[in-house]
Design an enzyme around this catalytic site. Structure first.
Site, PDB file in Angstrom:
ATOM      1  N   TYR A  21     -13.118  -2.428  12.442  1.00  0.00           N
ATOM      2  CA  TYR A  21     -13.586  -1.274  11.672  1.00  0.00           C
ATOM      3  C   TYR A  21     -15.050  -0.906  11.878  1.00  0.00           C
ATOM      4  CZ  TYR A  21      -9.147  -0.996   9.279  1.00  0.00           C
ATOM      5  OH  TYR A  21      -7.811  -0.825   9.018  1.00  0.00           O
ATOM      6  N   HIS A  62       1.111  -9.329   4.364  1.00  0.00           N
ATOM      7  CA  HIS A  62      -0.056  -8.446   4.257  1.00  0.00           C
ATOM      8  C   HIS A  62      -0.461  -8.421   2.781  1.00  0.00           C
ATOM      9  CE1 HIS A  62      -2.221  -4.920   6.392  1.00  0.00           C
ATOM     10  NE2 HIS A  62      -2.820  -5.085   5.217  1.00  0.00           N
ATOM     11  N   ARG A  68       3.691  -0.401  13.175  1.00  0.00           N
ATOM     12  CA  ARG A  68       3.424  -1.712  12.576  1.00  0.00           C
ATOM     13  C   ARG A  68       3.560  -1.584  11.062  1.00  0.00           C
ATOM     14  NH1 ARG A  68      -2.118  -4.466  10.994  1.00  0.00           N
ATOM     15  NH2 ARG A  68      -1.188  -6.357  10.171  1.00  0.00           N
ATOM     16  N   ASN A  88      -7.974  -6.315  14.272  1.00  0.00           N
ATOM     17  CA  ASN A  88      -8.277  -5.236  13.330  1.00  0.00           C
ATOM     18  C   ASN A  88      -9.781  -5.012  13.395  1.00  0.00           C
ATOM     19  OD1 ASN A  88      -5.626  -5.632  12.625  1.00  0.00           O
ATOM     20  ND2 ASN A  88      -6.009  -5.970  10.443  1.00  0.00           N
ATOM     21  N   GLN A 122       0.800  -1.220   0.000  1.00  0.00           N
ATOM     22  CA  GLN A 122       0.000   0.000   0.000  1.00  0.00           C
ATOM     23  C   GLN A 122       0.840   1.281   0.000  1.00  0.00           C
ATOM     24  OE1 GLN A 122      -2.695  -1.769   3.276  1.00  0.00           O
ATOM     25  NE2 GLN A 122      -4.050  -0.427   2.131  1.00  0.00           N
ATOM     26  N   ASN A 128      -1.902 -11.045   8.070  1.00  0.00           N
ATOM     27  CA  ASN A 128      -2.870  -9.982   8.279  1.00  0.00           C
ATOM     28  C   ASN A 128      -4.219 -10.392   7.692  1.00  0.00           C
ATOM     29  OD1 ASN A 128      -3.635  -7.076   8.856  1.00  0.00           O
ATOM     30  ND2 ASN A 128      -4.194  -7.255   6.701  1.00  0.00           N
ATOM     31  N   GLU A 129      -5.265 -10.306   8.508  1.00  0.00           N
ATOM     32  CA  GLU A 129      -6.641 -10.498   8.056  1.00  0.00           C
ATOM     33  C   GLU A 129      -6.819 -11.685   7.115  1.00  0.00           C
ATOM     34  OE1 GLU A 129      -8.586  -6.933   6.752  1.00  0.00           O
ATOM     35  OE2 GLU A 129      -8.229  -5.938   8.652  1.00  0.00           O
ATOM     36  N   PHE A 157      -7.319   6.891   4.121  1.00  0.00           N
ATOM     37  CA  PHE A 157      -7.427   6.505   5.538  1.00  0.00           C
ATOM     38  C   PHE A 157      -6.352   7.181   6.406  1.00  0.00           C
ATOM     39  CE2 PHE A 157     -10.246   2.805   6.453  1.00  0.00           C
ATOM     40  CZ  PHE A 157     -10.690   2.487   5.181  1.00  0.00           C
ATOM     41  N   GLU A 209      -5.242  -2.635  13.986  1.00  0.00           N
ATOM     42  CA  GLU A 209      -5.805  -1.662  13.036  1.00  0.00           C
ATOM     43  C   GLU A 209      -7.143  -1.151  13.551  1.00  0.00           C
ATOM     44  OE1 GLU A 209      -6.236  -2.873   8.895  1.00  0.00           O
ATOM     45  OE2 GLU A 209      -4.277  -3.842   8.946  1.00  0.00           O
ATOM     46  N   GLU A 245      -5.451   1.959  -1.354  1.00  0.00           N
ATOM     47  CA  GLU A 245      -6.475   1.228  -0.600  1.00  0.00           C
ATOM     48  C   GLU A 245      -7.048   0.082  -1.459  1.00  0.00           C
ATOM     49  OE1 GLU A 245      -7.409   0.858   2.475  1.00  0.00           O
ATOM     50  OE2 GLU A 245      -9.148  -0.350   1.900  1.00  0.00           O
ATOM     51  N   TRP A 246      -6.189  -0.854  -1.825  1.00  0.00           N
ATOM     52  CA  TRP A 246      -6.576  -2.087  -2.505  1.00  0.00           C
ATOM     53  C   TRP A 246      -7.563  -1.841  -3.651  1.00  0.00           C
ATOM     54  CZ3 TRP A 246      -2.791  -4.961  -1.055  1.00  0.00           C
ATOM     55  CH2 TRP A 246      -2.297  -4.904   0.235  1.00  0.00           C
ATOM     56  N   TRP A 296      -4.940   2.699  11.848  1.00  0.00           N
ATOM     57  CA  TRP A 296      -4.875   2.515  10.405  1.00  0.00           C
ATOM     58  C   TRP A 296      -5.347   3.790   9.756  1.00  0.00           C
ATOM     59  CZ3 TRP A 296      -2.419  -0.899   7.503  1.00  0.00           C
ATOM     60  CH2 TRP A 296      -2.536  -0.713   6.123  1.00  0.00           C
TER      61      TRP A 296
HETATM   62  C1  PNW Z   1      -7.934  -3.868   6.107  1.00  0.00           C
HETATM   63  N1  PNW Z   1     -13.814  -5.892   4.354  1.00  0.00           N
HETATM   64  O1  PNW Z   1      -8.595  -4.254   4.949  1.00  0.00           O
HETATM   65  C2  PNW Z   1      -6.471  -4.073   5.776  1.00  0.00           C
HETATM   66  O2  PNW Z   1      -5.734  -4.759   6.738  1.00  0.00           O
HETATM   67  C3  PNW Z   1      -5.790  -2.819   5.336  1.00  0.00           C
HETATM   68  O3  PNW Z   1      -4.742  -3.150   4.499  1.00  0.00           O
HETATM   69  C4  PNW Z   1      -6.808  -1.884   4.694  1.00  0.00           C
HETATM   70  O4  PNW Z   1      -6.247  -0.790   4.073  1.00  0.00           O
HETATM   71  C5  PNW Z   1      -7.781  -1.471   5.788  1.00  0.00           C
HETATM   72  O5  PNW Z   1      -8.344  -2.599   6.432  1.00  0.00           O
HETATM   73  C6  PNW Z   1      -8.901  -0.568   5.306  1.00  0.00           C
HETATM   74  O6  PNW Z   1      -9.663  -1.218   4.329  1.00  0.00           O
HETATM   75  C7  PNW Z   1      -9.911  -4.620   4.864  1.00  0.00           C
HETATM   76  O7  PNW Z   1     -14.292  -5.949   3.206  1.00  0.00           O
HETATM   77  C8  PNW Z   1     -10.438  -4.735   3.600  1.00  0.00           C
HETATM   78  O8  PNW Z   1     -14.512  -6.210   5.354  1.00  0.00           O
HETATM   79  C9  PNW Z   1     -11.731  -5.161   3.415  1.00  0.00           C
HETATM   80  C10 PNW Z   1     -12.497  -5.471   4.531  1.00  0.00           C
HETATM   81  C11 PNW Z   1     -11.976  -5.359   5.803  1.00  0.00           C
HETATM   82  C12 PNW Z   1     -10.685  -4.930   5.961  1.00  0.00           C
END
Ligand code: PNW
Length: 527
Positions: free
Chosen positions: A350, A167, A123, A348, A66, A212-213, A481, A416, A472-473, A465
């Site tokens: 959100y 990651h 991190r 992590n 990223q 990661n995740e 972010f 995160e 952002e993917w 985060w």
């Molecule tokens: C996480 N979802 O990604 C990642 O660990 C980070 O790299 C990313 O930038 C950040 O959260 C914000 O998106 C996610 O679809 C991506 O639930 C998608 C999901 C959750 C977390």
């Protein structure tokens, strides 16, 4: 409920005390540290703030793909994300991480910015194809040297490094030659790569994260296909297989660390698992409510427990074994390797969801169907630019759930937590720097995290985060972010208001909150 806020006048005094204390601490070091501590305890005595435990880590988090850019420099191999963005338009508008924040050349500036904010933890993730361009065998010395420099720079600036081994940027060769996470070769390959990293950096890195995740890898990478390697698989079998191999790779790497390094390097190792909080959708019908409550627990088990149950308890959750079609089974030996394979829980977090029971064949894709539930948001909940709900009390609940279920001996690290601000992509730089929404988001989350600590949860650190706006993917460079704004044309970094606010929190090791602050009271009639 929160016990840290009271009287208006006292609150003002405390805020001033913290500001004064943190300002002094910033300039004069140790002596000022004592002054800060005195001011904080005075404020705490007034009962209007939350002070965090001594040694608490205040950090920021990033991930290699990223931020780094330099995608084909110094011997780095291709990752699945390089291929996904450069050959398949995997991200919005055709964005790539080819340059991103150019951190490969600018990491010193970014680390200095963190240090100037008073942070004491960072991190970051290591790009596997920078270390092993083909995923196996030959080690790229330039890549090895890069992270060594990053780590040294962190330590020189008082930041404890926390390194994530994976990651999401898998060496492309492993995807093409070994089927990525669908093949069993990922297990020894990951363990060997991990050994290279422990050997090279373990004298200085004391916090390790294997993956990661994993939910995102299994579901977004091998089911919905919105992440690399972009595999769409409605049957569900690939999702479950990817998660299974990932867990075995985790266990193999942890075994290497424990056998060959941990006793001399004295670090700890874990995984960063994403978990939303889930609340049963309210209904007047008691029978339905019971089913929604069961569905809510089921959601946590499918989302987080899928990974946390094996690594803390030694097997997939019972409910997944009952409901999933095609879930692989662990052998007794694998269960033994998995059980206890994390010293700490990396969380992590959100957002939160409302959950209701629903019969099969209502959701697209086997994995989602197997859960037999529907997710929604309360319409009154605010949302971020990602469409994720802002429900800070859910943060406290998920921390307490993890604490009560696993009691990880080395504690819980919030690896995160953060947000993208609604409408931010339309803001000019000056607009983006005035990020009150992010401050409100952080303040409320830190307040509820503080409450969880008061209730006994052993939370040892918080990594926001993310450090700076970055790639952002699937959403590309437009979804921001960061605590720090990045102008992608000039690569200029500018601290947003949230970075300055967070800096005060880190320096004071405390947060000041009032009940009337935004997001403190989002709808919670069902708790
Ligand atoms: C996480 N979802 O990604 C990642 O660990 C980070 O790299 C990313 O930038 C950040 O959260 C914000 O998106 C996610 O679809 C991506 O639930 C998608 C999901 C959750 C977390």
């Amino acid at each position: 409920m929160l016990t840290i806020f009271h009287h208006q006048a006292r609150r003002r005094t405390a805020a001033a005390a913290i500001r004064a204390a943190s300002a002094t601490a910033a300039v004069t070091g140790t002596a000022a540290g004592t002054a800060a501590a005195a001011a904080i305890s005075a404020a705490a005595a007034a009962g209007i703030m939350g002070a965090f435990p001594d040694g608490f880590i205040w950090g920021a988090a990033t991930a290699s793909y990223q931020i780094e850019g330099a995608w084909n420099e110094d011997g780095k191999g291709w990752s699945t994300w390089d291929a996904f963005t450069n050959t398949q338009s995997g991200a919005l508008r055709g964005d790539t991480g080819n340059i991103a924040c150019d951190y490969y050349h600018r990491y010193k500036e970014d680390i200095k910015l963190m240090a100037s904010m008073g942070l004491n933890g960072y991190r970051f993730s290591i790009s596997w194809p920078r270390i092993q361009p083909q995923g196996r065998g030959q080690v790229n010395l330039k890549g090895l040297e890069f992270y060594s420099n990053v780590i040294d720079c962190c330590l020189e600036h008082g930041l404890q490094p926390m390194a994530t081994l994976f990651h999401w940027d898998l060496p492309l060769a492993l995807e093409l030659e070994c089927d990525g996470f669908l093949g069993d070769q990922i297990v020894p390959a990951f363990a060997d790569y991990a050994r290279v990293c422990f050997e090279a950096y373990g004298d200085r890195v004391k916090h390790w994260i294997t993956f990661n995740e994993p939910w995102c890898t299994a579901v977004l990478g091998y089911h919905s296909g919105v992440h690399a390697p972009g595999i769409r698989d409605e049957s569900g079998a690939k999702t479950y297989l990817a998660a299974y191999n990932l867990l075995l790779a985790h266990a193999a790497a942890v075994k290497v660390y424990r056998r060959e390094f941990q006793s001399k390097q004295h670090g700890i190792i874990g995984m960063a698992i994403n978990c939303d909080w889930t609340e049963p959708k309210p209904t007047d019908d008691p029978w339905e409510l019971k089913r929604n409550a069961e569905a809510s627990l089921r959601n946590i088990m499918f989302f987080c427990g899928w990974f946390s149950e094996p690594i803390f308890c030694g097997d997939f959750p019972e409910v997944m074994k009952e409901q999933c079609t095609g879930l692989p089974e662990f052998t007794e030996e694998q269960k033994a390797d998995l059980k206890g394979s994390a010293d700490f829980f990396g969380l992590n977090h959100y957002q939160s969801q409302l959950v209701e029971h629903c019969p099969r064949h209502m959701r697209k894709g086997q994995y989602f169907d197997d859960m037999e539930l529907l997710l929604s948001h309360d319409p009154s909940w605010p949302e971020t630019d990602m469409g994720w709900s802002v429900v800070p009390w859910g943060f406290r609940k998920v921390i307490m759930w993890i604490h009560n279920r696993y009691k990880p001996w080395a504690g819980i690290y919030i690896t995160e937590n953060g947000c993208a601000i609604p409408g931010d992509s339309e803001h000019d730089t000056n607009g983006a720097l005035r990020d009150t929404f992010r401050i409100d988001f952080m303040r409320a989350h830190l307040a509820y995290m503080h409450t969880a600590i008061q209730e006994g949860a052993n939370v040892r650190g918080y990594y926001h985060w993310t450090l700076s706006d970055n790639f952002e993917w699937a959403r590309g460079l437009n979804m921001r972010f960061g605590l720090i704004h990045v102008d992608y044309k000039t690569q200029e970094r500018k601290m947003k208001d949230s970075a300055k606010w967070y800096s005060e929190v880190a320096k004071a090791n405390a947060v000041v909150v009032k009940p009337s602050d935004p997001f403190m009271d989002v709808k919670h009639s069902y708790i």
